[in-house]
Design a protein around this motif. Structure first.
Motif, PDB file in Angstrom:
ATOM      1  N   LEU A 135     -17.889  15.066 -29.530  1.00 13.22           N
ATOM      2  CA  LEU A 135     -16.490  15.482 -29.503  1.00 13.22           C
ATOM      3  C   LEU A 135     -16.340  16.836 -28.818  1.00 13.22           C
ATOM      4  O   LEU A 135     -15.469  17.014 -27.960  1.00 13.22           O
ATOM      5  N   ASP A 136     -17.203  17.783 -29.154  1.00  7.88           N
ATOM      6  CA  ASP A 136     -17.175  19.100 -28.515  1.00  7.88           C
ATOM      7  C   ASP A 136     -17.437  19.002 -27.015  1.00  7.88           C
ATOM      8  O   ASP A 136     -16.799  19.690 -26.220  1.00  7.88           O
ATOM      9  N   GLU A 137     -18.358  18.142 -26.626  1.00  7.96           N
ATOM     10  CA  GLU A 137     -18.673  17.951 -25.204  1.00  7.96           C
ATOM     11  C   GLU A 137     -17.462  17.418 -24.442  1.00  7.96           C
ATOM     12  O   GLU A 137     -17.131  17.898 -23.355  1.00  7.96           O
ATOM     13  N   ILE A 138     -16.773  16.455 -25.029  1.00  9.93           N
ATOM     14  CA  ILE A 138     -15.584  15.880 -24.390  1.00  9.93           C
ATOM     15  C   ILE A 138     -14.476  16.924 -24.298  1.00  9.93           C
ATOM     16  O   ILE A 138     -13.833  17.077 -23.256  1.00  9.93           O
ATOM     17  N   ILE A 139     -14.263  17.661 -25.379  1.00  6.68           N
ATOM     18  CA  ILE A 139     -13.238  18.713 -25.387  1.00  6.68           C
ATOM     19  C   ILE A 139     -13.533  19.725 -24.278  1.00  6.68           C
ATOM     20  O   ILE A 139     -12.634  20.120 -23.531  1.00  6.68           O
ATOM     21  N   SER A 140     -14.782  20.108 -24.154  1.00  9.37           N
ATOM     22  CA  SER A 140     -15.187  21.055 -23.118  1.00  9.37           C
ATOM     23  C   SER A 140     -14.989  20.468 -21.720  1.00  9.37           C
ATOM     24  O   SER A 140     -14.485  21.138 -20.819  1.00  9.37           O
ATOM     25  N   ASN A 141     -15.357  19.202 -21.526  1.00  5.87           N
ATOM     26  CA  ASN A 141     -15.195  18.543 -20.220  1.00  5.87           C
ATOM     27  C   ASN A 141     -13.726  18.407 -19.820  1.00  5.87           C
ATOM     28  O   ASN A 141     -13.410  18.339 -18.632  1.00  5.87           O
ATOM     29  N   LEU A 142     -12.843  18.374 -20.806  1.00  4.34           N
ATOM     30  CA  LEU A 142     -11.410  18.299 -20.520  1.00  4.34           C
ATOM     31  C   LEU A 142     -10.827  19.680 -20.208  1.00  4.34           C
ATOM     32  O   LEU A 142      -9.652  19.803 -19.891  1.00  4.34           O
ATOM     33  N   GLY A 143     -11.669  20.711 -20.321  1.00  9.86           N
ATOM     34  CA  GLY A 143     -11.235  22.057 -19.954  1.00  9.86           C
ATOM     35  C   GLY A 143     -10.709  22.894 -21.099  1.00  9.86           C
ATOM     36  O   GLY A 143     -10.088  23.928 -20.886  1.00  9.86           O
ATOM     37  N   TYR A 144     -10.965  22.469 -22.330  1.00 12.90           N
ATOM     38  CA  TYR A 144     -10.502  23.210 -23.494  1.00 12.90           C
ATOM     39  C   TYR A 144     -11.664  23.926 -24.163  1.00 12.90           C
ATOM     40  O   TYR A 144     -12.809  23.493 -24.059  1.00 12.90           O
ATOM     41  N   SER A 145     -11.367  24.985 -24.889  1.00 18.66           N
ATOM     42  CA  SER A 145     -12.392  25.750 -25.586  1.00 18.66           C
ATOM     43  C   SER A 145     -12.783  25.040 -26.873  1.00 18.66           C
ATOM     44  O   SER A 145     -11.933  24.480 -27.569  1.00 18.66           O
ATOM     45  N   THR A 166       0.841  -1.197   0.000  1.00 22.84           N
ATOM     46  CA  THR A 166       0.000   0.000   0.000  1.00 22.84           C
ATOM     47  C   THR A 166       0.876   1.246   0.000  1.00 22.84           C
ATOM     48  O   THR A 166       1.846   1.319   0.743  1.00 22.84           O
ATOM     49  N   ILE A 167       0.520   2.182  -0.847  1.00 25.66           N
ATOM     50  CA  ILE A 167       1.245   3.449  -0.929  1.00 25.66           C
ATOM     51  C   ILE A 167       0.232   4.552  -0.652  1.00 25.66           C
ATOM     52  O   ILE A 167      -0.831   4.608  -1.287  1.00 25.66           O
ATOM     53  N   GLU A 168       0.571   5.421   0.304  1.00 26.59           N
ATOM     54  CA  GLU A 168      -0.309   6.543   0.617  1.00 26.59           C
ATOM     55  C   GLU A 168       0.421   7.852   0.347  1.00 26.59           C
ATOM     56  O   GLU A 168       1.567   8.015   0.760  1.00 26.59           O
ATOM     57  N   ASN A 169      -0.237   8.753  -0.369  1.00 34.03           N
ATOM     58  CA  ASN A 169       0.295  10.061  -0.718  1.00 34.03           C
ATOM     59  C   ASN A 169      -0.808  10.805  -1.449  1.00 34.03           C
ATOM     60  O   ASN A 169      -1.931  10.307  -1.531  1.00 34.03           O
ATOM     61  N   GLU A 170      -0.524  11.956  -2.021  1.00 37.00           N
ATOM     62  CA  GLU A 170      -1.481  12.639  -2.874  1.00 37.00           C
ATOM     63  C   GLU A 170      -1.095  12.370  -4.322  1.00 37.00           C
ATOM     64  O   GLU A 170       0.029  12.645  -4.722  1.00 37.00           O
ATOM     65  N   PHE A 171      -2.031  11.822  -5.101  1.00 41.27           N
ATOM     66  CA  PHE A 171      -1.755  11.436  -6.477  1.00 41.27           C
ATOM     67  C   PHE A 171      -2.612  12.245  -7.436  1.00 41.27           C
ATOM     68  O   PHE A 171      -3.771  12.527  -7.157  1.00 41.27           O
ATOM     69  N   GLU A 172      -2.024  12.603  -8.575  1.00 45.41           N
ATOM     70  CA  GLU A 172      -2.771  13.299  -9.615  1.00 45.41           C
ATOM     71  C   GLU A 172      -3.514  12.288 -10.468  1.00 45.41           C
ATOM     72  O   GLU A 172      -3.050  11.178 -10.683  1.00 45.41           O
ATOM     73  N   VAL A 173      -4.651  12.712 -10.961  1.00 40.81           N
ATOM     74  CA  VAL A 173      -5.452  11.878 -11.841  1.00 40.81           C
ATOM     75  C   VAL A 173      -5.501  12.556 -13.208  1.00 40.81           C
ATOM     76  O   VAL A 173      -5.605  13.778 -13.298  1.00 40.81           O
ATOM     77  N   SER A 174      -5.435  11.775 -14.249  1.00 39.96           N
ATOM     78  CA  SER A 174      -5.530  12.280 -15.610  1.00 39.96           C
ATOM     79  C   SER A 174      -6.863  12.987 -15.821  1.00 39.96           C
ATOM     80  O   SER A 174      -7.878  12.609 -15.225  1.00 39.96           O
ATOM     81  N   LYS A 175      -6.875  13.984 -16.689  1.00 38.91           N
ATOM     82  CA  LYS A 175      -8.135  14.656 -17.042  1.00 38.91           C
ATOM     83  C   LYS A 175      -9.138  13.650 -17.600  1.00 38.91           C
ATOM     84  O   LYS A 175     -10.336  13.790 -17.421  1.00 38.91           O
ATOM     85  N   LEU A 176      -8.630  12.632 -18.271  1.00 38.66           N
ATOM     86  CA  LEU A 176      -9.512  11.630 -18.868  1.00 38.66           C
ATOM     87  C   LEU A 176     -10.281  10.836 -17.808  1.00 38.66           C
ATOM     88  O   LEU A 176     -11.371  10.339 -18.075  1.00 38.66           O
ATOM     89  N   ALA A 177      -9.728  10.744 -16.597  1.00 42.98           N
ATOM     90  CA  ALA A 177     -10.388   9.992 -15.526  1.00 42.98           C
ATOM     91  C   ALA A 177     -11.712  10.636 -15.129  1.00 42.98           C
ATOM     92  O   ALA A 177     -12.590   9.957 -14.583  1.00 42.98           O
TER      93      ALA A 177
END
Length: 124
Positions: free
Chosen positions: A78-88, A29-40
């Protein structure tokens, strides 16, 4: 049984922080703060769409055939996904070529300015 990764708190809807990872084989077990991909943060349906899109090498016509949906629906997803990933998803304004030529003919802009406007895709 594995559950899909939750990215937002079910109580307050704020982003969750991943703090623990565990090996199913040796139980390390590893405990720390981990980043998650935008895709997650994308939903199951959106991830499936991305898989199909990549499998079709970005060819929207192939995605249409594979998913049995129309071109506008593919673009919308495609536009919805792009927007959800934080892009214009804003497109550059289309060049009004007739207006640029008209301004040039009237002497309101120089030939150099007309070329610049056509290259930049903007009209003042």
């Amino acid at each position: 049984m594995a559950y899909p990764l939750l990215t937002n708190c079910p109580v307050c809807s704020k982003a969750l922080q991943i703090t623990k990872l565990q090996c199913n084989h040796c139980q390390t077990t590893i405990e720390n703060e981990f980043e998650v991909s935008k895709l997650a943060a994308l939903g199951k349906e959106q991830l499936h769409f991305i898989e199909i899109f990549l499998k079709c090498r970005g060819n929207i016509k192939e995605v249409e055939k594979e998913l049995g949906i129309s071109y506008p629906t593919v673009r919308g997803k495609l536009d919805e996904i792009i927007s959800n990933l934080g892009y214009s998803t804003q497109k550059k304004p289309e060049v009004d070529k007739k207006r640029i030529v008209s301004l040039l003919e009237k002497g309101e802009i120089t030939a150099e300015k007309a070329i610049q406007l056509l290259k930049e895709g903007e009209v003042e």
